[in-house]
Design a protein around this motif. Structure first.
Motif, mmCIF file in Angstrom:
data_model
loop_
_atom_site.group_PDB
_atom_site.id
_atom_site.type_symbol
_atom_site.label_atom_id
_atom_site.label_comp_id
_atom_site.label_asym_id
_atom_site.label_seq_id
_atom_site.Cartn_x
_atom_site.Cartn_y
_atom_site.Cartn_z
ATOM 1 N N ALA A 1 0.827 -1.209 -0.101
ATOM 2 C CA ALA A 1 0.075 0.092 0.090
ATOM 3 C C ALA A 1 0.861 1.183 0.012
ATOM 4 O O ALA A 1 0.587 2.369 -0.866
ATOM 5 N N LEU A 2 1.935 1.175 0.750
ATOM 6 C CA LEU A 2 2.894 2.416 0.921
ATOM 7 C C LEU A 2 3.707 2.702 -0.553
ATOM 8 O O LEU A 2 3.826 3.703 -0.932
ATOM 9 N N VAL A 3 3.551 1.768 -1.393
ATOM 10 C CA VAL A 3 4.131 1.969 -2.847
ATOM 11 C C VAL A 3 3.025 2.086 -3.704
ATOM 12 O O VAL A 3 3.298 3.039 -4.370
ATOM 13 N N ALA A 4 1.942 1.375 -3.632
ATOM 14 C CA ALA A 4 1.096 1.527 -4.691
ATOM 15 C C ALA A 4 0.283 2.508 -4.730
ATOM 16 O O ALA A 4 -0.074 3.059 -5.704
ATOM 17 N N ILE A 5 -0.432 3.082 -3.447
ATOM 18 C CA ILE A 5 -0.990 4.454 -3.390
ATOM 19 C C ILE A 5 -0.287 5.436 -3.758
ATOM 20 O O ILE A 5 -0.880 6.215 -4.821
#
Length: 224
Positions: free
Chosen positions: A43-47
């Motif tokens: 999530a920290l990468v994708a968002i």
């Protein structure tokens, strides 16, 4: 008539659960922590990548395409590729899980941001909001249901994929499943680990559902 072999090797045994409660708890905790960590990192990468892709449109195709290619690699093959590079244990499993979770979260983030009503964005700009204010007060809140749906799907998928990590020595409840198959197909061990996986997926999904409800109170008011 039930055979003696079937009676001695039931599909579920409560005595197995009680006698191995410590092991079951340790494997379930290991499974849950690995799942949460993998989804959080993804999530920290994708968002942020989703925010970038939504703002710089030409990046959406390459980013989603790359994530999709990684997602299509069979899990056994991916872990087998990562093991010689990273060694046996937790790290290759964690990286593999992160790579698989990226596509779902990234795609839902882009979809949610693209689905924001342009009139709402124009109205926010019209009252003097800058780009960051529009993002924080209009675009992200409206995209949040789609993002949360992506997180829920990624989490449930990751719970299942953790079990495959047993091929490189770190599979949480998958360790018990594999052990059950090696232990003369010990059904109770296999079934107990399977049920634990299903319950873990349900619990984590319910937690994220509740978090999504708490973060979007305006949707509750609208549905009422």
């Amino acid at each position: 008539m039930v055979s003696t072999a079937a009676a001695d090797n039931p599909w579920f045994s409560w005595s197995y659960v009680t006698e191995n409660a410590d092991v079951l708890w340790a494997r379930t905790t290991e499974h849950a922590l690995l799942t949460v960590e993998a989804v959080a990192i993804a999530a920290l990468v994708a968002i942020p990548l989703g925010l970038l892709a939504s703002r710089v449109r030409w990046l959406a195709g390459p980013l989603l395409g790359t994530a999709a290619i990684l997602y299509t690699v069979p899990s056994l093959a991916l872990f087998a590729i990562l093991a010689p590079i990273m060694g046996i244990g937790r790290q290759p499993v964690l990286l593999g899980l992160v790579l698989y979770a990226l596509l779902v979260i990234l795609r839902n983030t882009v979809t949610g941001l693209d689905g924001v009503d342009p009139a709402a964005v124009d109205a926010a700009r019209g009252v003097g909001h800058g780009p960051l204010q529009v993002l924080a007060r209009v675009r992200l809140p409206n995209a949040l249901p789609s993002i949360m749906a992506g997180l829920r799907l990624a989490t449930v998928t990751t719970v299942a994929l953790v079990t495959v990590g047993v091929v490189v020595g770190y599979g949480g409840l998958g360790q018990l499943m594999f052990q059950g198959f090696r232990n003369n197909f010990y059904r109770a061990e296999i079934m107990t680990a399977t049920i634990a996986c299903v319950l873990l997926a349900l619990v984590l999904d319910l937690v994220l559902w509740a978090a999504g409800r708490a973060l979007t109170p305006w949707l509750r008011g609208r549905s009422a």
